[in-house]
Scaffold this active site. Sequence first.
Site, PDB file in Angstrom:
ATOM      1  N   HIS A  99      -6.980  -6.421   1.404  1.00 27.84           N
ATOM      2  CA  HIS A  99      -6.114  -5.549   1.131  1.00 27.84           C
ATOM      3  C   HIS A  99      -4.578  -5.771   1.629  1.00 27.84           C
ATOM      4  O   HIS A  99      -3.686  -5.893   0.917  1.00 27.84           O
ATOM      5  CB  HIS A  99      -6.528  -4.262   1.732  1.00 27.84           C
ATOM      6  CG  HIS A  99      -5.360  -3.043   1.368  1.00 27.84           C
ATOM      7  ND1 HIS A  99      -4.914  -2.756  -0.037  1.00 27.84           N
ATOM      8  CD2 HIS A  99      -4.789  -1.993   2.060  1.00 27.84           C
ATOM      9  CE1 HIS A  99      -4.039  -1.832   0.023  1.00 27.84           C
ATOM     10  NE2 HIS A  99      -3.831  -1.049   1.195  1.00 27.84           N
ATOM     11  N   SER A 155       0.929  -1.242  -0.128  1.00 28.82           N
ATOM     12  CA  SER A 155       0.092   0.035   0.022  1.00 28.82           C
ATOM     13  C   SER A 155       0.824   1.484  -0.053  1.00 28.82           C
ATOM     14  O   SER A 155       1.682   1.258  -0.942  1.00 28.82           O
ATOM     15  CB  SER A 155      -0.952  -0.019   1.115  1.00 28.82           C
ATOM     16  OG  SER A 155      -1.993   1.035   1.062  1.00 28.82           O
ATOM     17  N   ASP A 211      -0.754  -4.681  -3.592  1.00 28.50           N
ATOM     18  CA  ASP A 211      -1.964  -4.019  -3.609  1.00 28.50           C
ATOM     19  C   ASP A 211      -1.879  -2.485  -3.395  1.00 28.50           C
ATOM     20  O   ASP A 211      -2.637  -1.953  -2.751  1.00 28.50           O
ATOM     21  CB  ASP A 211      -2.828  -4.687  -2.426  1.00 28.50           C
ATOM     22  CG  ASP A 211      -4.245  -4.842  -2.817  1.00 28.50           C
ATOM     23  OD1 ASP A 211      -4.605  -4.959  -4.045  1.00 28.50           O
ATOM     24  OD2 ASP A 211      -5.079  -4.565  -2.016  1.00 28.50           O
TER      25      ASP A 211
END
Length: 427
Positions: free
Chosen positions: A390, A135, A158
């Site tokens: 996630h 992230s 991700d």
Amino acid sequence: MSSLRKSLLSRGAKRFSTGVCSDCTPVKWSKYFEKEQDVYIKDNTFHVYSVGESGPLLLMIHGGGYSALTWSLFAEEITNKIECQVLAIDLRGHGNTKTDNEEDLSLDILAQDVADVIDVYFEEVVPPIVLIGHSLGGAVAVAAAALITSVVGLCVIDVVEGTALESLSSMQSILRGRPSSFKSIEHAIQWSFRGGQTHNLEAARVSMPGQIRNLQTGDLAANECDKLDTSENNSVEKKPPPRLVHQRSADAIEEENEDDIKCSEQNKNCVYENGQEDVSNGCDKSNGVSNGPVDSNAKKDDFSKLPPSGGGSATFKVPVLENNLYTWRIDLSRTEPFWNGWFKGLSQKFLDIPVPKVLLLANIHGLDTTLTVGQMQGKFQLQVLPRSGHAIHEDQPHHVADIIAGFLVKQRLALSRNGFTPTMPAC
């Protein structure tokens, strides 16, 4: 609305397991890492965890709101598959890292912090480095790759520029949908697992204590876990971590190995009389975890009764429940001025890094145009893990380790261990 945005909007309430959290006690970092250390750079103290002594260095950078402990299960898996070293960093404003400016989380500052930690941690010979970021950490890894000359590989987990930028308008709503405080560490772990932040209970037990702090002491919950002991003597204090100072006069000092232990946070807020649970204090007798004040007619697992996290409105102050002892280590809502800068131009920067690259996504529809073209041109390896949330590396640490280990072995950046054999990627 993009699929990523839909996923983010529904994440806070997408699944609440009807079963009881079997064991929500926190797990110590020492089950997965060999050492924790403090790296001193000017007036800043960066906290790191490490395991392994040979092979390429896998430098792991967590996402916003997480800590280095998010990599615990993955670190254990990857070191069993390939010969490597692992170094996981608590970013500025996160975990046990303490800096002179906790508010400046601009991409340039975060990337420079990572480069500075490497410069101090390895005083002489720097090993080949593979940057792995999740992230926000993926954006930091891409930016840091331009600052660290010994980078030989890059893995981003991700995060894609297009969908990330599109989702920013919903981010404050997502943050307000989280509880702002917890009665105990166990309560926070239960929320993390049952609320869908991670689908892996063991990951929640080791990662969540690194994301929250004690409201009374300000100390990180993970440190409280270190201070407790499950033996008869519960007064054992945590040893201060060894120091690495900016002046090149001191070397890293190894700590003595500690036994792997799990420490249990006792819930003192639940009061039972004559076998009945005190519903007014929000206690669930079935699992010993407090869900905060609830209506006696409400479902016991309804975490929506907890207050949202703060910062969404300048005139709205989020209440903190009187008996709650823990809150988030960082108020992510206050980082909004940096959000656009974290992800703007990320896709092209990723493609421009001249080293072997792999991108892991939870959803194939997350690719933007720039990355779609780059993937068709063979500029990076793409792997999709659709049964993940996630935090892919928390949800499926074994699978993620298989992919990254196989990628590094095929690129001749690492050697296999324990008979590990790379498999052909799915896409």
